[in-house]
Write a protein that holds these residues in place. Sequence first.
Motif, PDB file in Angstrom:
ATOM      1  N   LEU A 458      -4.851   7.480 -40.486  1.00 60.59           N
ATOM      2  CA  LEU A 458      -5.785   7.092 -39.433  1.00 60.59           C
ATOM      3  C   LEU A 458      -6.866   6.160 -39.976  1.00 60.59           C
ATOM      4  N   SER A 459      -7.343   6.470 -41.178  1.00 65.21           N
ATOM      5  CA  SER A 459      -8.417   5.647 -41.733  1.00 65.21           C
ATOM      6  C   SER A 459      -7.914   4.220 -41.978  1.00 65.21           C
ATOM      7  N   VAL A 460      -6.693   4.125 -42.458  1.00 67.79           N
ATOM      8  CA  VAL A 460      -6.129   2.784 -42.694  1.00 67.79           C
ATOM      9  C   VAL A 460      -5.993   2.051 -41.376  1.00 67.79           C
ATOM     10  N   LYS A 461      -5.557   2.797 -40.380  1.00 68.01           N
ATOM     11  CA  LYS A 461      -5.394   2.176 -39.062  1.00 68.01           C
ATOM     12  C   LYS A 461      -6.739   1.679 -38.533  1.00 68.01           C
ATOM     13  N   LEU A 462      -7.753   2.525 -38.704  1.00 65.93           N
ATOM     14  CA  LEU A 462      -9.090   2.149 -38.233  1.00 65.93           C
ATOM     15  C   LEU A 462      -9.575   0.914 -38.970  1.00 65.93           C
ATOM     16  N   LYS A 463      -9.309   0.893 -40.256  1.00 63.29           N
ATOM     17  CA  LYS A 463      -9.740  -0.250 -41.054  1.00 63.29           C
ATOM     18  C   LYS A 463      -9.067  -1.524 -40.533  1.00 63.29           C
ATOM     19  N   HIS A 464      -7.747  -1.428 -40.306  1.00 66.65           N
ATOM     20  CA  HIS A 464      -7.026  -2.589 -39.781  1.00 66.65           C
ATOM     21  C   HIS A 464      -7.608  -3.024 -38.448  1.00 66.65           C
ATOM     22  N   PHE A 465      -7.874  -2.041 -37.615  1.00 67.33           N
ATOM     23  CA  PHE A 465      -8.416  -2.352 -36.294  1.00 67.33           C
ATOM     24  C   PHE A 465      -9.756  -3.065 -36.421  1.00 67.33           C
ATOM     25  N   GLY A 466     -10.570  -2.574 -37.352  1.00 65.56           N
ATOM     26  CA  GLY A 466     -11.870  -3.202 -37.570  1.00 65.56           C
ATOM     27  C   GLY A 466     -11.726  -4.649 -38.010  1.00 65.56           C
ATOM     28  N   VAL A 467     -10.772  -4.867 -38.892  1.00 62.07           N
ATOM     29  CA  VAL A 467     -10.561  -6.241 -39.366  1.00 62.07           C
ATOM     30  C   VAL A 467     -10.105  -7.135 -38.226  1.00 62.07           C
ATOM     31  N   ASN A 522     -11.522 -29.921 -35.108  1.00 60.79           N
ATOM     32  CA  ASN A 522     -10.094 -29.611 -34.958  1.00 60.79           C
ATOM     33  C   ASN A 522      -9.396 -29.488 -36.294  1.00 60.79           C
ATOM     34  N   LEU A 523      -9.922 -30.162 -37.276  1.00 57.03           N
ATOM     35  CA  LEU A 523      -9.283 -30.094 -38.587  1.00 57.03           C
ATOM     36  C   LEU A 523      -9.761 -28.886 -39.380  1.00 57.03           C
ATOM     37  N   VAL A 524     -11.078 -28.628 -39.306  1.00 61.69           N
ATOM     38  CA  VAL A 524     -11.667 -27.645 -40.223  1.00 61.69           C
ATOM     39  C   VAL A 524     -11.528 -26.218 -39.693  1.00 61.69           C
ATOM     40  N   VAL A 525     -11.832 -26.052 -38.423  1.00 61.86           N
ATOM     41  CA  VAL A 525     -11.861 -24.679 -37.898  1.00 61.86           C
ATOM     42  C   VAL A 525     -10.508 -23.969 -38.041  1.00 61.86           C
ATOM     43  N   PRO A 526      -9.392 -24.630 -37.772  1.00 66.53           N
ATOM     44  CA  PRO A 526      -8.106 -23.946 -37.999  1.00 66.53           C
ATOM     45  C   PRO A 526      -7.931 -23.475 -39.436  1.00 66.53           C
ATOM     46  N   LEU A 527      -8.536 -24.194 -40.387  1.00 66.85           N
ATOM     47  CA  LEU A 527      -8.443 -23.738 -41.771  1.00 66.85           C
ATOM     48  C   LEU A 527      -9.144 -22.396 -41.927  1.00 66.85           C
ATOM     49  N   PHE A 528     -10.304 -22.255 -41.249  1.00 66.34           N
ATOM     50  CA  PHE A 528     -11.001 -20.972 -41.277  1.00 66.34           C
ATOM     51  C   PHE A 528     -10.128 -19.877 -40.676  1.00 66.34           C
ATOM     52  N   TYR A 529      -9.491 -20.259 -39.597  1.00 70.38           N
ATOM     53  CA  TYR A 529      -8.639 -19.274 -38.937  1.00 70.38           C
ATOM     54  C   TYR A 529      -7.531 -18.792 -39.870  1.00 70.38           C
ATOM     55  N   SER A 530      -6.954 -19.727 -40.599  1.00 76.83           N
ATOM     56  CA  SER A 530      -5.892 -19.313 -41.529  1.00 76.83           C
ATOM     57  C   SER A 530      -6.462 -18.405 -42.606  1.00 76.83           C
ATOM     58  N   LEU A 531      -7.725 -18.662 -42.934  1.00 78.19           N
ATOM     59  CA  LEU A 531      -8.385 -17.821 -43.934  1.00 78.19           C
ATOM     60  C   LEU A 531      -8.537 -16.392 -43.416  1.00 78.19           C
ATOM     61  N   PHE A 532      -8.991 -16.277 -42.171  1.00 79.52           N
ATOM     62  CA  PHE A 532      -9.118 -14.927 -41.577  1.00 79.52           C
ATOM     63  C   PHE A 532      -7.774 -14.222 -41.617  1.00 79.52           C
ATOM     64  N   ASN A 533      -6.796 -15.022 -41.315  1.00 80.98           N
ATOM     65  CA  ASN A 533      -5.455 -14.451 -41.206  1.00 80.98           C
ATOM     66  C   ASN A 533      -5.015 -13.780 -42.491  1.00 80.98           C
ATOM     67  N   LYS A 534      -5.512 -14.283 -43.599  1.00 77.25           N
ATOM     68  CA  LYS A 534      -5.118 -13.723 -44.894  1.00 77.25           C
ATOM     69  C   LYS A 534      -5.639 -12.303 -45.057  1.00 77.25           C
ATOM     70  N   PHE A 535      -6.794 -12.008 -44.399  1.00 77.55           N
ATOM     71  CA  PHE A 535      -7.386 -10.683 -44.577  1.00 77.55           C
ATOM     72  C   PHE A 535      -6.780  -9.645 -43.643  1.00 77.55           C
ATOM     73  N   GLU A 536      -6.136 -10.136 -42.634  1.00 73.11           N
ATOM     74  CA  GLU A 536      -5.593  -9.190 -41.667  1.00 73.11           C
ATOM     75  C   GLU A 536      -4.225  -8.705 -42.109  1.00 73.11           C
ATOM     76  N   HIS A 537      -3.900  -7.506 -41.669  1.00 75.86           N
ATOM     77  CA  HIS A 537      -2.584  -6.958 -42.005  1.00 75.86           C
ATOM     78  C   HIS A 537      -1.768  -6.868 -40.730  1.00 75.86           C
ATOM     79  N   TYR A 538      -0.829  -7.754 -40.618  1.00 70.70           N
ATOM     80  CA  TYR A 538       0.025  -7.691 -39.437  1.00 70.70           C
ATOM     81  C   TYR A 538       1.349  -7.062 -39.815  1.00 70.70           C
TER      82      TYR A 538
END
Lengths: 1018, 191
Positions: A458-467, A522-538
């Motif tokens: 559950l804690s891992v799930k909560l952590k993922h949800f928070g991220v 349009n160029l920079v913000v998607p790079l940030f998005y890809s960065l966020f994506n690295k922290f998330e666990h899908y």
Amino acid sequence: MVQPAVIATDALPPLPAIIIIYIGTVFHHYNQQNNFAQCYWNWTLQTRATQTSSLETLEIDRRKTHHTNPYAMENPAWHDDRAGQRHPPGGHSGTDDATGRVPGGWQDQSWRGTESIPMDPMSAGAEGPSRQHDLIHSTFQNHPDSHERSSSTQLPSLISGNTTLRWRGVAMRRISLFPNADPSCVELTEEAIRNEMENEEQDLVKELVALSTRERIRAIQDLPMSFGEKKHIRSQVLAFKSSTKSQQFTCFADCSENMSLTFRRCGYSVKSARQTLQLWQGIMKEISGKFGTSVLSYFLFLKWLLMFNIFSFLINFGFITIPLLVYDVSPNVPPNMSFRGLEILTGVGYFNYTVMYYGGYSNETIVGQVEYNMQLAYFFTIAVYMVLCGIVLIFSMAISFKENYVLADAASESAWQLLCSWDFSITSERAVRLRKNNLRVQLKESLSEKTQRTRLTLSVKLKHFGVYLGSWLLSTSLALGCGASIYYLCLYEQQKTTDTENWTLLQEAETLLVPFVVSLMNLVVPLFYSLFNKFEHYSSHRRQIYALVVRNVFLKMSILGVLCYYWMNVVAKKFSCWESMVGQALYRLVIFDFFFLMLGSFFGEFLSNVIGTRLLPRIGVPEFDVARNVLELIYAQTLAWIGIYFSPLLPAIQIIKFFILFYLKKVSLTQNCQPPRRTGRAAQMQTIFIALLFFPFFVGALSMVAYISWSLTPSERCGPFRGLSNSFSVVIVWIHHLEGIPGSQWVIWIYRHVIRSEIFYFIITLIILIIIYIFWQVTRGRKELIALLRQQIVNEGKDKTFLLDKLQNLQKSKPKKPSKQMNQKKHTKHSSGSQSNSSAVAQVLLARQQFEGDEERRDVGGVPVPADISTSSALIQALMARQRAEDLDENVYQKPDNNTSSSSTFAQAMHDRERAKSHGRDDHYTPSGFSENPTNGSSALLQAMQARQRAEQDRGDYAHDLPSSVSGVMQAKQRAEEEDGIQWTAAPSLNPAPPGSSALIQAMLARQQAQNEFDDGY
Amino acid sequence: MGTGASQLDKDSLLKYEELTFLTKQEILLAHKKFIQLFEGKKRPPELQTSRVPKHKIITVLELQYNPFRDRICHVFSTSEMNNGSLTFEDFLDLLSAFSDSATLEIKSHYAFRIFDFDDDGTLGCGDLEKLINLLTGETEDTSLKDDKVKQLINNILEESDIDKDGTVNLSEFQHVVSRSPDFVSSFKIVL
């Protein structure tokens, strides 16, 4: 000599194969719902017909059990036309001589059994002689063919009647599925098969002749056969055609034939020419060869968009620009205006007076040879273009959805990865190696994921949800922030710009600020998005991509939305020729987008390649990010759609842009990138992209253009709509004008009662809603049906495995005691043997009843559920149970002498068969019936027993003279059958069948009855 | 040998066009390639009967690195020696099945036969294991562990073996394929 025990174990491998063929055909039809009704009838007919023959079919299968897997033999593929040249391999015939002989008899017997139905191609003519032949020549009979035959013997009865070509395809496939079957067989089997094939071929040819030329060519192409076979069929069809034609030969027919041939040739040439003219064919092949289809999909998308733009450029240029240019060649540029070079970037100044923008078009009616109303032309061209774009998008989206989403099954991940994901188009060694590595990593990951998924706390799930929550909040606020900052930047810029015509160079350069910022975001913000994506666990790669795509879409939507709002609410009120101002702004955006795309591929791919190879090898060579690149394309295309009203020639810029972009991306890809590490489902992604292109981007652009033309006042000093309250009033004015012209009343009527009438739209909406509802219900019904059928297949499969397991267990637990002892314990064994045997028989009956019940249910239910599924597997069950019964019997009747000849085994089999038959009739069936003492009243059984005895004696006395024993068996068998027939008629009390009913129904009834009695007995 | 194009007269070209999914262009290209494979022979080959041995066929660039090259030759060969040698017509057949315009049914049929390593008409565990090994690398150190392979086979059977008989038959295979739209685009070899 083959021991019975060995026979039994050998029986296992091929049996599933037979079953699979049955199931295979059935399942094929499961996929084709529209064939249900027909299949149903075919199957019911067939099963009714084969009920009696099913036992015989099994005997054919049993003969096969003398050998191991027939396909293990690596022998040349057999062909119908070459079959005659074959000869049996000498090595086999020696040891299997005796074995081979009897199956010959059985073979014949089995064919005799099928005589009643139109199944046996040689039953009518060749029956007698062939049996003779078979009895005399003790030649080795091979079994793969008999297997083949057992699977294909079902076909003629199946197909005779009104069949479709698809059925035929299945039939042919079944045969060509085993191209490497052993060709060595005696002439009889071979002949039978050849006859069979010829029959099939004849039917096929007849079907093909009935088709039109085009359909026929298509159908022949679709046959899964080798080229030689197809050629053969084609020549047959042509010969058939010409033979029928020669009777009614006319000059006309000849001419038409020649004409059609010429047309076909032309058609092929056109097809071939079209293929040559296809853009970038070689490059596409190279890309797919090195990077696979997922990367290729980007380039295909780019090409598709390019086609869109070429089309839009052609109609805009043709219907708006050319008439104007013909009328007035020189642009009315003020004399003090000169081309300064910066215009290429900013789009202001000199361009402002050309046909590039809205302002450059006049509102006059051009009077040349014909009158050409520029206002109407402008309005209708844009409107038609938008509508056509919408239709094309909707259709390609719908088709793509149908193919890629409705059918796609998300659950079958690893089956897909292994069975369907290998890209055969890859031709470079490096790519192949990489792909193998990637696939291995991916498979390992998916395996570990499967085990991990259950262990999430559950804690891992909560952590993922928070991220998730954090990154979604962050990305959304980033998008909104971008939108807001662009709005304020625009307002700031708008305060500084004036409406004057002569801007200084600095003023002109200042206009570049907004597009620069927009493109940068349009160029920079998607790079940030890809960065966020690295922290998330899908949990899956696909979800990760979807999250990324949704965020990027949101960003681009907010930027474009803010810009549109600014243009419609601020620019439209301030500037005198605001449409041209908007056009310029869009031009700048398009140009800057292009530069940033180039920059993007430089930074995104080249730099990370340099970093990856030189500085930080840990990162590695970058991959081509298909999702990001496609979204950039979508954004660019949306700009072009919005701009089409303000700048009709913007598609020209877009064409150049996409053209250059294609080569740029191709070079960047081949120089910097490696093939994608993960092979996602490219087709599904493509569907998503088309859907995104349609909604929100195309719909957004369309609604903006529609809002402008309906609600905003066009500028008064320039453009085609000057002086009107809105662009749409062009149509109103035109209708008023038409009222004075006689003969155009229908246009006015349409305008009044269709375009401007609410009731029309109301009715249309209502009708569409009703249709949607109906289709929705149909879809739901189909879904239920699919679930039902799937469950059915699973159930049948379960039954099958259950029976197979039982069969295996029984074979394993088979006692392997010396046969002498067996003989001594014969009586005791008999009882147990007959017990289990009768239980097996009971299973046959049960299975049969079950399928009959199923059938009835279906008949009553009225739902077009194909009965073939349950029917076939019920049949299979029956066959299996039957076989088991026979195996058991074999076990029980093991012969004392070690060299048990197959003739005696065979006699046993015959006897068993007899017994199984008589068992259906005989209610006081006791173990004593098995003893040599004929206390039982069943004369057929007695006959069989005698035959067996005689066969045994024959074996003992004349071991060398086997044919005679076989013939003895045959005679006995025949006699038994005759007796059988007599008994049938002589025992009317047991068979109270109505006199008119066929023997088949009688048989079925008797079986059921026998089962009831059987239940009573035990 | 250089007169390869002239060998294909109009009628046989039309026949090839009618019987395969290939266009004239592709047939001519295939013909050229096929003639090239005969290099070193003195006489120009007879198209109907001459066979190109397997080891030469797989030198064609499009097949060279394909892990299934041997199977492809084997499946499309009509040779009685069963040695995977191809005639020109077999070669056209191959290209036709792998061409853009071939139907899903044809493609899945041949894909099934290519994956069916033991030619027994079903994809059993042995076939699947071979397939996995072929797709993930042949060498000892790179290939997957046995238990992983078993797990994978189980997964495949769980997902695609609808009647649960332990093998994937043609219809089940076609079912899986029809539900994975990428198959048509990836089962493609263009000369």
